[in-house]
Design an enzyme around this catalytic site. Structure first.
Site, short mmCIF file in Angstrom:
data_model
loop_
_atom_site.label_atom_id
_atom_site.label_comp_id
_atom_site.label_asym_id
_atom_site.label_seq_id
_atom_site.Cartn_x
_atom_site.Cartn_y
_atom_site.Cartn_z
N CYS A 118 4.72 6.34 -68.11
CA CYS A 118 4.23 5.24 -68.95
C CYS A 118 4.93 5.32 -70.30
CB CYS A 118 2.71 5.37 -69.08
SG CYS A 118 1.91 3.93 -69.82
N GLU A 160 -7.06 -3.48 -62.65
CA GLU A 160 -8.35 -3.27 -63.29
C GLU A 160 -9.32 -4.43 -63.10
OE1 GLU A 160 -7.73 -1.79 -67.17
OE2 GLU A 160 -9.06 -3.32 -67.97
N LYS A 172 -9.11 4.56 -63.28
CA LYS A 172 -10.04 3.60 -63.86
C LYS A 172 -11.43 3.71 -63.26
CE LYS A 172 -6.50 0.53 -65.28
NZ LYS A 172 -6.61 0.62 -66.72
N HIS A 225 0.71 11.70 -70.44
CA HIS A 225 -0.59 11.81 -71.10
C HIS A 225 -0.81 13.18 -71.70
CE1 HIS A 225 -1.12 8.49 -68.22
NE2 HIS A 225 -1.71 7.94 -69.24
N ARG A 257 -15.28 5.53 -85.40
CA ARG A 257 -14.58 6.44 -84.49
C ARG A 257 -14.66 7.91 -84.94
NH1 ARG A 257 -8.76 4.46 -83.91
NH2 ARG A 257 -9.13 3.84 -86.05
N GLU A 258 -15.80 8.30 -85.48
CA GLU A 258 -15.98 9.68 -85.93
C GLU A 258 -15.74 10.66 -84.78
OE1 GLU A 258 -18.06 7.20 -86.09
OE2 GLU A 258 -18.94 6.99 -88.07
N GLY A 317 8.95 1.71 -72.52
CA GLY A 317 8.92 0.75 -73.64
C GLY A 317 8.64 1.41 -74.98
N CYS A 336 0.20 1.02 -64.63
CA CYS A 336 -0.16 2.40 -64.97
C CYS A 336 -1.06 3.12 -63.99
CB CYS A 336 -0.92 2.46 -66.27
SG CYS A 336 -0.16 1.72 -67.65
N1 GLN Z 1 5.51 -1.09 -72.63
C1 GLN Z 1 4.28 -0.40 -72.86
C2 GLN Z 1 4.55 0.94 -73.50
O1 GLN Z 1 5.49 1.56 -73.16
C3 GLN Z 1 3.50 -0.20 -71.60
C4 GLN Z 1 2.21 0.52 -71.86
C5 GLN Z 1 1.25 0.53 -70.72
O2 GLN Z 1 1.62 0.33 -69.61
N2 GLN Z 1 0.02 0.76 -70.98
O3 GLN Z 1 3.80 1.41 -74.32
ZN ZN Z 2 1.68 2.43 -68.29
#
Ligand code: GLN
Ligand code: ZN
Length: 753
Positions: free
Chosen positions: A725, A604, A112, A693, A18-19, A431, A642
């Protein structure tokens, strides 16, 4: 004698260790300069070219490399910078700002890439944009390979039709005028490449593997005819992947020098079309026959016969992986701890290219010339199969397959409201909470045996308790334990369930510098011990507010793993669902009454072809319900996803019958709201009110606007307030600031209702 060439469609960017990721992140942090970054990236690029050369690949790609994402590269190459960023500033900083946002401007939407777990940055094309050629990346890299390594490479670019189909910000009716502006720039790019001496030029049009409209098909014809008339000397290889092409006859008639077809993920349709309609003798067929999406060693014998079959139809062949190798890890070589039989059975990018070279040799010099390799390969595969078969003795645990909740949603809602007594617009998070360096280091120490289990447990507990306090202070209504004990939402469960194996360096790029390390499902999946009960119960013991139990759902575990191929994916999914059901029961027994089962990867896996989608969605719903239906009415099942293309799978989401769903919404800039004008949705729902993000802290008013916008189409009694998220990639301070504003925003709107 036949002369076929081997080709690589695209190579992983991230490097063996992963450089690439590390260089990017150091630059973003400011610990290396732009020059350092450029130097590191160049080194990585050249290493990848050298490796592919040494593996014996004839056509080595350039332009598949990127500093973030190849779709963003294409937009940037044509100067398509959203106006909230510095227009006409084509610096690397602007490039990264589009991808990551800055203090004033939100990042472009990310979504995606077809049916993969790779995410691209959605180009935003505004009506006042005048595209211009800012960088000819493929040319730059083509020249670099020539100068530095004396290599003649194959430039790769994203084709115009796919590019505009993936872009947004304009009406579909404006597509033609947009193409009129873009196509001359494409011609310029191609012309410069031809002048520099490029032979094959790969133009990716994966959109041709979806079901495209007649209109778009006409656009394809127009554009490629134009390319041909303007650039008769350009040797274009029109590349498709991920599925069969719908319009085979039209596509093979396009005036290009070669056509690339995926014969792994097409369920036989491409080859059937080839047999039915033949293939023009003046064109080259690039056959994608090594699976670029999975990690198992190829059955070379079988591939040889496939090639022989194809050779009886057409003689000019290139052999290659089914798609870019971006979707698989780099090499198996560095894996020291894997079971040797499993290790022998695996093929990552480098091993796949080596397989390709063997096949090419076999065709060009006769089967005998590769007999030894064929035997070795077969032994490796046979051993793996035996291993898998031993592990997959049929299981009969007598589980009653329950796939329906005891009562309907209305009744459950009343019982749950009476039980939890939550305010309107309850606030919660998805979460995970910030996974600081300290937490990651602690995990490493524990894994390396430096820390005892007890010591590590206490460390995790301290983090949980610190954050339970913080969440209470912030005034959140439904709390989470923070997922500090988890490295990754799939790997964590995989490690605790039966049936998974793990690599050390098997990383794959997910978005930007973020990589994931998919577990490998090698045998039957089953529950062997409780996986989440300890942490959730500890968190719940510290507060009177509800703490959500937090699990990853069956479809996500499946889609984010590399899956065995000896039984069906649906069978594997059911095994996972039944294992999760046990965990949910274990949580419920401990009085955990809100349980979130995340399914961020549900969409996905959606097949690209509409006619295949229903079955997939039905199976996904079945698996989710299998995992979640046995709980009491008062137990509130949450789920999280997501992405924002909600409309098309709304029905499925409803069928999951989750009491509450949280879903990402801010990056789609409100488009999702429109979906609710069309479909009615009655259950609990939280549309993310801020983007996680990016490190940017959104203001209260901004979130109020987002909430208000949602309340135009949703009932306040069903609406939840949460971020887009999980917060694991964010820092503590920015998270606290953002959540403070979020709780404020919710309270303000609550007062107005
Ligand atoms: N519960 C996960 C978190 O909060 C959900 C992550 C995700 O949806 N990719 O990290
Ligand atoms: Zn998410």
């Amino acid at each position: 004698m036949t002369q076929v060439l081997s080709s690589s469609i695209g190579y992983p960017r991230i490097g063996e260790k992963r450089e690439w990721k590390k260089a990017l992140e150091r630059f973003w942090k400011g610990s290396i300069s732009e020059d350092d970054l450029l130097r590191d990236m160049k080194k990585i690029r050249l290493t990848h070219l050298r490796k592919q050369k040494n593996l014996g690949i004839d056509l080595i790609p350039v332009g598949d490399f990127s500093f973030y994402d190849h779709v963003l590269d294409t937009a940037f190459m044509f100067g398509l910078i959203p106006s909230r960023f510095k227009e006409r500033d084509y610096s690397i900083n602007t490039y990264f700002e589009i991808a990551r946002g800055n203090d004033e401007a939100v990042a472009s939407e990310m979504t995606k890439w077809f049916n993969t777990n790779y995410h691209y940055i959605v180009p935003e094309i505004q009506s006042d944009h005048t595209p211009e050629l800012t960088h000819n990346y493929p040319l730059q890299y083509y020249k670099e390979a020539k100068e530095e390594l004396g290599l003649t490479t194959k430039p790769v670019l994203l084709g115009p039709i796919t590019f505009i189909k993936l872009a947004k910000g304009f009406e579909e009716t404006d597509s033609d005028s947009l193409l009129e502006k873009l196509v001359p720039l494409y011609i310029q790019v191609l012309e410069e490449l031809v002048s520099a001496g490029a032979d094959w030029i790969q133009v990716d049009e994966p959109i041709l593997s979806t079901s495209i409209s007649e209109k778009d098909l006409q656009r394809v014809k127009d554009v490629y005819h134009l390319f041909h008339s303007q650039l008769p000397g350009a040797k274009i290889l029109l590349q498709t992947y991920f599925e069969a092409v719908d319009h085979y006859e039209e596509i093979i008639s396009l005036p290009v020098a070669g056509i690339g077809l995926d014969i792994v993920h097409d369920e036989g349709a491409n080859v059937a079309a080839l047999k039915k309609y033949g293939f023009p003798t003046d064109k080259t067929l690039a056959v994608g026959l090594i699976n670029g999406r999975n990690i198992w060693r190829t059955d070379l014998e079988n591939k040889l016969s496939q090639i022989e079959e194809i050779l009886s139809e057409t003689q000019r062949l290139i052999v290659q992986p089914s798609c870019s190798l971006l979707h698989v890890p780099v090499t198996v070589e560095t894996e020291q701890d894997l079971d040797p039989i499993l290790k022998n059975g695996l093929a990552f990018a480098d091993q796949k290219l080596a397989e390709l070279t063997i096949l090419t040799r076999g065709i060009n010099h006769g089967r005998d010339s590769i007999q030894e390799e064929l035997t070795i390969q077969m032994e490796k595969r046979n051993q793996l199969w035996t291993l898998k078969q031993n592990a997959s003795k049929p299981r009969s645990d007598g589980t009653d397959l329950l796939t329906k909740r005891n009562s309907d949603f209305e009744r459950r809602q009343n019982l749950q409201q009476a039980f939890f007594d939550l305010p309107l617009l309850p606030t919660t998070t998805i979460g995970s909470l910030p996974q600081t360096k300290g937490i990651r280091q602690a995990r490493l120490r524990w894994r390396q045996g430096e820390w005892s289990n007890a010591y590590y447990d206490t460390f995790i507990k301290n983090n949980i308790s610190e954050w339970i306090n913080r969440q209470e202070e912030l005034g959140l209504d439904v709390l989470v334990h923070g997922e500090f004990e988890r490295n990754d939402m799939v790997e964590f469960f995989g490690e605790k369930l039966e049936g998974f194996a793990f690599t050390r360096f098997g990383w794959v790029q997910s978005y930007g510098s973020r990589c994931v390390k998919p577990p490998i499902i090698t045998s039957d999946v089953s529950w062997k011990e409780s996986m989440t009960v300890k942490e959730i119960c500890y968190a719940q013991s510290l507060t009177n507010k509800p703490v959500k139990g937090m699990l990853t759902g069956p479809i996500t575990i499946l889609n984010w793993s590399f899956v065995r191929e000896d039984i069906t994916r649906f069978d594997v999914t059911k095994q996972i669902a039944l294992a999760l059901e046990k965990e949910i029961k274990a949580l419920e027994e401990q009085e955990i009454r809100m349980i979130q089962v995340d399914e961020p990867a549900l969409r996905e896996g959606l097949p690209l072809k509409p006619e295949k989608q229903n079955l997939y969605l039905e199976q996904a719903v079945y698996a989710f319900k299998l995992a979640t239906s046995s709980v009491k009415d008062e137990t509130q099942i949450h789920t999280h996803m997501c992405y924002s293309e909600f409309g098309e799978i709304m029905e499925t989401i409803d069928q999951l019958d989750a009491d509450v769903i949280s879903i990402e919404a801010t990056r789609s800039h409100g488009e999702i709201i429109a979906d609710f004008e069309i479909h009615s949705y009655k259950k609990g729902i939280g549309l993310g009110v801020y983007d996680i993000h990016s490190p940017r802290v959104p203001q209260v008013e901004e979130m109020e606007t987002n909430i208000q916008r949602a309340l135009q189409v949703l009932d306040p009694r069903q609406f939840w307030v949460n971020p887009d998220c999980g917060l694991k990639t964010r820092g503590i301070e920015e998270t606290e600031a953002a959540l403070t504003n979020m709780v404020d925003a919710s309270k303000k709107i609550r007062e107005q209702i």
